[in-house]
Scaffold this motif. Sequence first.
Motif, PDB file in Angstrom:
ATOM      1  N   LEU A 182       0.978  -1.147   0.243  1.00  8.59           N
ATOM      2  CA  LEU A 182      -0.049   0.065   0.109  1.00  8.59           C
ATOM      3  C   LEU A 182       0.914   1.249   0.114  1.00  8.59           C
ATOM      4  O   LEU A 182       2.059   1.237   0.530  1.00  8.59           O
ATOM      5  CB  LEU A 182      -0.774   0.043   1.383  1.00  8.59           C
ATOM      6  CG  LEU A 182      -1.698  -1.198   1.377  1.00  8.59           C
ATOM      7  CD1 LEU A 182      -2.426  -1.056   2.761  1.00  8.59           C
ATOM      8  CD2 LEU A 182      -2.853  -1.237   0.033  1.00  8.59           C
ATOM      9  N   ALA A 183       0.396   2.436  -0.471  1.00  8.48           N
ATOM     10  CA  ALA A 183       1.152   3.597  -0.549  1.00  8.48           C
ATOM     11  C   ALA A 183       0.045   4.710  -0.122  1.00  8.48           C
ATOM     12  O   ALA A 183      -1.269   4.774  -0.550  1.00  8.48           O
ATOM     13  CB  ALA A 183       1.613   3.927  -1.954  1.00  8.48           C
ATOM     14  N   PRO A 184       0.461   5.678   0.747  1.00  9.66           N
ATOM     15  CA  PRO A 184      -0.421   6.593   1.318  1.00  9.66           C
ATOM     16  C   PRO A 184      -0.785   7.624  -0.022  1.00  9.66           C
ATOM     17  O   PRO A 184       0.160   7.731  -0.744  1.00  9.66           O
ATOM     18  CB  PRO A 184       0.372   7.451   2.206  1.00  9.66           C
ATOM     19  CG  PRO A 184       1.695   7.078   1.880  1.00  9.66           C
ATOM     20  CD  PRO A 184       1.673   5.707   1.509  1.00  9.66           C
ATOM     21  N   VAL A 185      -2.043   7.934   0.071  1.00  7.62           N
ATOM     22  CA  VAL A 185      -2.527   8.976  -0.942  1.00  7.62           C
ATOM     23  C   VAL A 185      -2.654  10.161  -0.215  1.00  7.62           C
ATOM     24  O   VAL A 185      -1.901  11.185  -0.505  1.00  7.62           O
ATOM     25  CB  VAL A 185      -3.916   8.422  -1.581  1.00  7.62           C
ATOM     26  CG1 VAL A 185      -4.458   9.239  -2.533  1.00  7.62           C
ATOM     27  CG2 VAL A 185      -3.765   7.120  -2.066  1.00  7.62           C
ATOM     28  N   THR A 186      -3.827  10.445   0.383  1.00  9.71           N
ATOM     29  CA  THR A 186      -4.212  11.963   0.979  1.00  9.71           C
ATOM     30  C   THR A 186      -4.974  11.507   2.330  1.00  9.71           C
ATOM     31  O   THR A 186      -5.876  10.346   2.226  1.00  9.71           O
ATOM     32  CB  THR A 186      -4.703  12.866   0.093  1.00  9.71           C
ATOM     33  OG1 THR A 186      -5.916  12.307  -0.409  1.00  9.71           O
ATOM     34  CG2 THR A 186      -3.543  13.224  -0.905  1.00  9.71           C
ATOM     35  N   ASP A 187      -5.521  12.266   3.120  1.00  9.88           N
ATOM     36  CA  ASP A 187      -6.390  12.219   4.225  1.00  9.88           C
ATOM     37  C   ASP A 187      -6.303  11.210   4.807  1.00  9.88           C
ATOM     38  O   ASP A 187      -7.400  10.479   5.162  1.00  9.88           O
ATOM     39  CB  ASP A 187      -7.649  12.709   3.543  1.00  9.88           C
ATOM     40  CG  ASP A 187      -7.654  14.007   3.059  1.00  9.88           C
ATOM     41  OD1 ASP A 187      -7.047  14.893   3.352  1.00  9.88           O
ATOM     42  OD2 ASP A 187      -8.496  14.273   2.081  1.00  9.88           O
ATOM     43  N   GLY A 188      -5.378  10.390   4.960  1.00 11.49           N
ATOM     44  CA  GLY A 188      -5.369   9.029   5.672  1.00 11.49           C
ATOM     45  C   GLY A 188      -5.618   8.074   4.762  1.00 11.49           C
ATOM     46  O   GLY A 188      -5.724   6.921   5.369  1.00 11.49           O
ATOM     47  N   TRP A 244      -5.403   5.260   1.337  1.00 14.59           N
ATOM     48  CA  TRP A 244      -4.234   4.405   1.021  1.00 14.59           C
ATOM     49  C   TRP A 244      -4.650   3.927  -0.414  1.00 14.59           C
ATOM     50  O   TRP A 244      -5.723   3.722  -0.688  1.00 14.59           O
ATOM     51  CB  TRP A 244      -4.029   2.817   1.991  1.00 14.59           C
ATOM     52  CG  TRP A 244      -3.637   3.612   3.285  1.00 14.59           C
ATOM     53  CD1 TRP A 244      -4.234   3.827   4.142  1.00 14.59           C
ATOM     54  CD2 TRP A 244      -2.225   3.588   3.797  1.00 14.59           C
ATOM     55  NE1 TRP A 244      -3.408   4.237   5.485  1.00 14.59           N
ATOM     56  CE2 TRP A 244      -2.127   4.081   5.081  1.00 14.59           C
ATOM     57  CE3 TRP A 244      -0.643   3.392   2.845  1.00 14.59           C
ATOM     58  CZ2 TRP A 244      -0.735   4.196   5.753  1.00 14.59           C
ATOM     59  CZ3 TRP A 244       0.215   3.657   3.540  1.00 14.59           C
ATOM     60  CH2 TRP A 244       0.160   4.092   4.953  1.00 14.59           C
ATOM     61  N   SER A 245      -3.572   3.717  -1.224  1.00  9.47           N
ATOM     62  CA  SER A 245      -3.813   3.159  -2.814  1.00  9.47           C
ATOM     63  C   SER A 245      -3.133   1.723  -2.639  1.00  9.47           C
ATOM     64  O   SER A 245      -1.916   1.812  -2.038  1.00  9.47           O
ATOM     65  CB  SER A 245      -3.143   4.119  -3.724  1.00  9.47           C
ATOM     66  OG  SER A 245      -3.430   3.484  -4.673  1.00  9.47           O
TER      67      SER A 245
END
Length: 54
Positions: A14-20, A22-23
């Motif tokens: 997983l990779a962080p996207v925004t506002d907590g 995940w992608s």
Amino acid sequence: MLDHHLANTEAVILAPVTDGRWSCVQWGSLTPPFYPEPDIHPVTDALESADPMG
């Protein structure tokens, strides 16, 4: 998740996207896009989702 069971020792990356949020970058041996429909945009869908998990 139900369509692509993880084999023993396979990982989800997983990779962080925004506002907590995940992608999912990788699910076992699979990489995005996971959607079979050509006009679907999973990252945009995840960002617009009310569900914190996308």
